[in-house]
Design an enzyme around this catalytic site. Structure first.
Site, PDB file in Angstrom:
ATOM      1  CG  ASP A  44      -0.381   0.012   2.522  1.00 25.45           C
ATOM      2  OD1 ASP A  44       0.863  -0.054   2.617  1.00 25.45           O
ATOM      3  OD2 ASP A  44      -1.139   0.091   3.516  1.00 25.45           O
ATOM      4  CB  SER A  45       4.590   1.689  -0.077  1.00 27.50           C
ATOM      5  OG  SER A  45       4.788   0.538  -0.879  1.00 27.50           O
ATOM      6  CG  ASP A  83       0.335  -4.075   2.181  1.00 22.76           C
ATOM      7  OD1 ASP A  83       0.064  -4.731   3.204  1.00 22.76           O
ATOM      8  OD2 ASP A  83       1.122  -3.108   2.170  1.00 22.76           O
ATOM      9  CE  LYS A 113       3.182  -5.717   3.886  1.00 23.99           C
ATOM     10  NZ  LYS A 113       2.617  -4.682   4.778  1.00 23.99           N
ATOM     11  CD  GLU A 115       0.605  -1.538   8.220  1.00 29.02           C
ATOM     12  OE1 GLU A 115       0.268  -0.782   9.148  1.00 29.02           O
ATOM     13  OE2 GLU A 115       1.058  -1.123   7.138  1.00 29.02           O
ATOM     14  CD  GLU A 182       8.015  -0.126   7.616  1.00 31.89           C
ATOM     15  OE1 GLU A 182       7.068  -0.845   7.241  1.00 31.89           O
ATOM     16  OE2 GLU A 182       8.207   1.032   7.199  1.00 31.89           O
TER      17      GLU A 182
HETATM   18  O1  KIV Z   1       3.496  -1.095   1.655  1.00 28.31           O
HETATM   19  C1  KIV Z   1       4.667  -1.529   1.629  1.00 28.31           C
HETATM   20  O2  KIV Z   1       5.407  -1.355   0.657  1.00 28.31           O
HETATM   21  C2  KIV Z   1       5.135  -2.260   2.790  1.00 28.31           C
HETATM   22  C3  KIV Z   1       6.597  -2.572   2.878  1.00 28.31           C
HETATM   23  C4  KIV Z   1       7.325  -1.366   3.224  1.00 28.31           C
HETATM   24  C5  KIV Z   1       6.879  -3.690   3.796  1.00 28.31           C
HETATM   25  O3  KIV Z   1       4.365  -2.565   3.659  1.00 28.31           O
END
Ligand code: KIV
Length: 279
Positions: A44-45, A83, A113, A115, A182
């Protein structure tokens, strides 16, 4: 055949380091896949490095599914991790399962993934029970940026470090196949890596993690707002792109582009007729 979660777990057992990168589009994902990277995260970056938001908070399921589909289309071998965006697994287990399922069924990812540690462990268990592999993410969790008060390293005090260790254990016990650490001190990451039987994937967590993940724009040097302390630029793509754009602009202005080599031809008789007709 794509890389499986069992192969990723075996890499830890064999002491083989695991490299992982993010990708958000077809072309980049294809390059990463062809380079043999076994794990690709559609993170989600992308909210920041692709869409220009200040944080990942505004990212939605629709956005994530759109980009995950493109990454899946561009890859043949890597295991694709989608994510889960902010508030798509927090409200209820039903929500969490439905959204996790969409990454697999609709977008074609092989894992998701999310959090959090102890607080999401039950949801992780439920997702895994549905046959969906889960990668955890603890330490600095960017979706909680407002609670954490900024992008700061976590786990420096004994209480905070204990919390991260407990989070890691809870994720392993819930059935996660790996966990992202992280921005945690490298000695704490080393301790967690030793304690867990599943692989730790570090970002700003030092060299002793079982694997490393980086945001590809940081690795390529294409995101120039800032370079995180934990990143290394293996290229300065932004510079190369700026130079290419400037050269294109000057060629167009000078009439040097396009040439006939970049253009299509028409039969002499046809154009002669048209010129007569439309003069
Ligand atoms: O969103 C992302 O790119 C991430 C990584 C930094 C692990 O969660």
């Amino acid at each position: 055949m794509r890389v499986s979660i069992n192969q990723i777990k075996e890499m830890k057992q064999n002491g083989e380091k695991i490299s992982m990168l993010t990708a958000y589009d077809y072309t980049t994902a294809k390059i990463v896949d062809e380079a043999g990277i076994p794990l690709i995260l559609v993170g989600d970056s992308l909210g920041m490095v692709v869409l220009g938001f200040d944080t990942s908070i505004p990212v939605t399921m629709d956005i994530m599914l759109h980009h995950t589909k493109a990454v899946v289309r561009g890859t043949k071998n890597a295991l694709i991790v989608g994510d889960m965006p902010f508030m798509t697994y927090h409200v209820s287990t039903e929500d969490c399962l439905r959204n996790a399922g969409m990454f697999i069924q609709e977008a074609g990812a092989q894992a998701i993934k999310l959090e959090g540690g102890v607080t999401v462990a039950e949801k992780v268990r439920q997702v895994v029970n549905c046959g969906i592999p889960v990668m955890g993410h603890i330490g600095l969790t960017p979706q909680s940026i407002n609670q954490l008060g900024g992008h700061k390293a976590q786990g420096k005090s004994i209480e905070s470090a204990r919390g991260i260790i407990e989070d890691a254990i809870a994720l392993e016990q819930a059935g996660a196949f790996s966990v992202v650490l992280e921005a945690v001190p490298y000695k704490l990451a080393a301790l967690i890596t030793k304690k867990l039987s599943i692989p730790t994937i570090g970002i700003g967590a030092g060299p002793d993690c079982d694997g490393q993940v980086q945001v590809i724009n940081d690795t390529f040097g294409s995101y120039t707002e800032f370079v995180p302390k934990h990143a290394r630029q293996y290229a300065q793509i932004a510079e190369i792109m700026r130079k290419a754009v400037a050269e294109y602009d000057s060629d167009v202005k000078a009439g040097n582009f396009p040439t006939n080599d970049n253009s299509y031809i028409i039969d002499k008789e046809v154009i002669a007729k048209l010129e007569k007709e439309y003069k």
